[in-house]
Every structure is written in C-alpha cells, then in structure tokens.
Scaffold this active site. Structure first.
Site: not given
Length: 509
Positions: A322-325
């Site tokens: 996920i782009e949130h890390g």
C-alpha cells in the site's frame, strides 16, 4: 536543562501565524490524523478569526467525507491555498475549490511526500518523471485545478538529456503530525499507529525551514522511557506535544495491535460479496495476477481483488503493498483503505514512493473514471469537481502492468448476471469511454514510451493499450458487441475479427 514540550491543543495551534504554510499528515478514515489538533484550529478561527490565509499542504486525502479532517480547514478566510494529493475526503474543501474561494492545486501524493524530504534537505525541489504528460505537466494544467490558482508550482526541465518535472521547493512553517507516545523532550513513537506515512518527512521540512512541529499523541510518557528504535521523530525537531487520550486508530477503531504491526494473527475474512458487477470485474482482473508479483491495490474495485486474494488464502503468493508504506497482511477496504492486519513490514511513505517510482511494482489494480482512444485515463477531475489522484499517478505511471478496473458506464445502468453470461437491461446515463478525457491523470503515450502494459477490465469488455490505440480484446458472454459496446463508446476501438469471449466462470454464482 529540563524541557517540557507538552501543551494544550489550544496553546499549540496558537503558534500558527497568518499566512503560514502548514503541512498536514493523515489518510482517509482517520489514519494518522491529528483530529484533536485539527479541531482546535477550526475552533480558534471560528471564535477569533485567526489564523488567516493559510497555505495548506497534504499528500493523502484526509477526512471522513463529512466533517472531519480537511473539513476543519474548509472555512473562508482560514485557508487561502490548498495543495492536496486527494480531495474526495473533504466535500467542503471540494466546493470551495469549485467556487474559486481558494487557490486549488493537486500534485501526486508521492511527489508531495518526497518534496517534503527535498525541502528538509534545503534542495531546490523534487525532480521526477512522475506526472509527465498528465494534468500536472505545465504544458497541460500544471496541477492548477481552478482559475484562482495562478502560480507555477511545476516546471519542465531537461537534465542529462532526460525530460523531467521540477516540483519547486517552498518553506513549510508548520507541520501537524501524529504519533502514539511522546515524552517531555518531544520524542515521538509511532508504535501503535497503522502506518508511518510522511510523518518524519513533514516534520523535517518544517523544522529545517525554520518552522515549528506540533505532534499529537495519545499517551504521554516519562523522559528516557522510549526505546531509541521506537522513536520515529526525534525531539530535536519537535516543538509542541499535544496529548489526546481519546485518540483513535481511525474514526471508528480505537486500537488493534494487529493493525499497528505489534502482533500478527489469523487473517479475518469478511463474508464474500454477492455476485454483482464489482465482483465480476474483480474476478476478471484477478486473472492478470502472476505468482511472486509485487502488487498494489487502489481504492474502489481494485480492493475487490485484494479481498479475493484473502478469501482464497493466497496472500503468500504475492507481495502486497500500500502506498502508505505497508507490505503484506490482509488489506482493509472502504473507509479503512490504507489499513492492513498482520502486515509484514511498515516503512515511511516517501521511501515507498521511491520504490514505486523506480519501477518496483509488477502489477497495480486501479480504478478509472474516464478512458479515451489513446489510453489516457482520468480519475482526478470528474464533472468539474476536484478529486485528485492520491497515489494513483505515482503507481500507475511506474508499475510494469496496470489493470484498470471499472464499470463500462455510470449512473443508472442495470444488468443481470448468472448462468455464465451477462445481460444488459439498461445502460448508464454517463459514458466513461469518451473521445477525450476531461483531465489526463494517466498518459497512455507515456506508458507506451516506457514499455509498460495497460489492461482495462469492465463488466462487459476487456481492452488493452497498443501502439495503435485501444484494442477491444474480450467481450462478456451474452453481450452484443455492436449494441452493448461499440454504440456506447465515443470512439471506435481497434478490434480483432472475433474478439475472445471472457471466461464464463466469472459470470457464474
């Protein structure tokens, strides 16, 4: 020297001055959002009229689509300019942008996070290929979303023979961040949070710009009680610590150690969705997966593919991101998009976007709002309303293959699914396959130039991007190609003499 940086939210937001540029951290659904402090900003403005004319910057969408998050800043006079990666979580701010009551800009979420890092390092800005050929490219709109936005925040430059976009640096006067634990010296731990996102990068940008960092935490702890490995933001760059004992992981979720990554547990699988249009699109998109792929799922129908992977017990077959890390685990959906249970790793958001920008993703499953003949996609401005791409642009432009998942049309369409076929009872009133997209969020030309693959999956047809344009490859069983597909598009796709029929199993209960 004894320090004590604890203060009330009212005292902390009192440090914000008129005209300040304020970096906000958070994600939709309340993820990493300093809600208590945001509310204090709103209360102060409504009671005193100050601060005024703030320039607000945020990478991800922040809010609940009602009253929280960026909605606390959506007051005339409080905000002059907003640079946001994703706007759909704040209808009030969307309306202000539409009505030219603020200067509205949209930049890719990953570029905003990485730009914080460049600002913190006193570099002139971020130089990136992300955004070339899209609405962020100044040869199009330069990220300007309304007529009030006039400043050029992005320029085209050529370095070493390579064309790039220059996202220009600017000082950050205030960063409002969030963590789990804070001590009197200002050391901040994220141990009980759902993601790291851009917390450190935003704090670094503010401190090294000569600004202030306000950190909200749930729990105050004694000095020297936090393990060094737990401190993600050192006290040296934090100016104020606000304690909110009622702080929650999300608006609805108090705390879950499986989501913070402190513990792992069994994957909890929601009941399967009934067979519907979203389900069958997800089923067909799922067929594009290959073992060992590093993958990303976007919000919307792409979430259905993630759910299908979990339902089938196949989480270990792929490397989910996920782009949130966050890596691995069972991805949550809806208002909890960005959260994951039993994740395998959590890194900072800017580093995650470095991974994406460098081509680390094999396959991404993303949505689309509009699609045209050259493979351009719009998800960022629909019906004149500012939406923003979030991490879409950083992901779509750099993944080796993108599987776009969406309904063929919108508003009012009715279909019947079963017995291995699809029947169209009525068409939607809004066409999504148009002659030219309202705004270019994904450039088909750039994808071809970079040698990337694009597949477009709808409930009634599958298209692929080729050097000659968009090609109709597959049709759903039970569909009349002329009546249900070609006559419902604004352009004629390339097509073989006999398009392949989609797998009938997709359409069976």
């Amino acid at each position: 020297m004894t320090r004590n940086k604890f203060m009330t939210a009212e005292a902390a937001v009192g440090l914000i001055k008129d005209g300040d540029t304020v970096a906000l951290v958070g994600g939709g659904g309340g993820l990493m959002e300093a809600t208590h402090t945001f509310r204090a900003v709103s209360r102060r403005f409504l009671s005193t009229g100050y601060p005024r004319n703030l320039n607000v910057v945020h990478a991800l969408g922040i809010g609940d689509k009602k009253s929280e998050g960026m909605n606390h800043f959506a007051h005339e006079g409080l905000v002059k300019r907003v640079i946001g990666g994703h706007w759909v979580w704040s209808p009030k701010m969307q309306e202000m942008a539409r009505d030219d009551k603020i200067e509205a800009y949209v930049l890719p979420s990953g570029c905003v996070m990485q730009l914080y890092r460049e600002i913190g390092g006193k570099r002139p800005g971020l130089f990136s290929h992300v955004g070339l050929g899209t609405f962020v490219d100044p040869r199009h709109q330069g990220g300007k979303m309304n007529s009030a936005a006039r400043e050029d925040l992005v320029e085209v430059v050529t370095i070493g023979g390579q064309e790039l976009l220059w996202y220009k640096s600017f000082p950050i006067n205030v960063a409002i961040i969030r963590g789990s634990f804070g001590d009197p010296d200002g050391n901040i731990s994220l141990d009980q949070e759902a993601a790291n996102v851009d917390v450190y990068a935003a704090a670094l940008a503010a401190h090294n710009s000569g600004g202030i960092v306000i950190a909200q935490v749930r729990t105050a702890v004694d000095l020297n009680s936090l393990p060094a490995r737990s401190v993600r933001v050192p006290g040296a760059i934090v100016d104020a610590v606000v304690v909110d004992p009622d702080q929650r992981m999300s608006y609805d979720l108090p705390y879950d150690p499986l989501i913070s990554g402190e513990r792992r547990g069994p994957v909890i699988i929601d009941p399967p969705e009934p067979l519907n249009v979203r389900t069958l699109i997800a089923r067909r998109a799922y067929q594009e997966l290959k073992d060992g792929d590093v993958i990303n799922f976007g919000v919307g129908i792409g979430e259905g593919v993630a759910k299908m992977v979990a339902e089938r017990g196949e989480v270990g077959r792929y490397y989910q991101t996920i782009e949130h890390g966050t890596y691995g685990g069972a991805l949550l959906v809806g208002l909890l998009f960005g959260f994951a249970r039993s994740a395998s790793a959590m890194i900072d958001g800017p580093s995650q976007f470095d991974f994406y920008a460098g081509g680390g993703l094999d396959t991404a499953f993303l949505g689309f709002g509009e699609l045209d003949a050259v493979g351009d996609v719009n998800v960022s401005k629909l019906g004149g309303l500012t939406v923003g791409p979030g991490g879409f642009m950083d992901i779509a432009q750099n993944a080796k293959k993108v599987v776009f998942c969406g309904t063929f049309d919108a508003k009012g369409g009715k279909v019947a699914i079963g017995d291995g076929k699809l029947s169209i009872h009525s068409h939607g009133s809004v066409r999504k396959l148009v002659s030219k997209v309202e705004q270019i969020t994904y450039s088909g030309r750039q994808a071809l130039k970079r040698g990337h693959e694009a597949v477009f999956v709808t409930e009634r047809a599958v298209f692929r991007l080729t050097d000659e344009g968009l090609r109709l490859d597959e049709v759903a069983p039970g569909i009349d190609v002329r009546r249900d597909i070609l006559d419902r598009m604004d352009f004629a796709p390339l097509m073989p003499r006999d398009p392949k029929v989609m797998d009938q199993a997709i359409f069976a209960d």
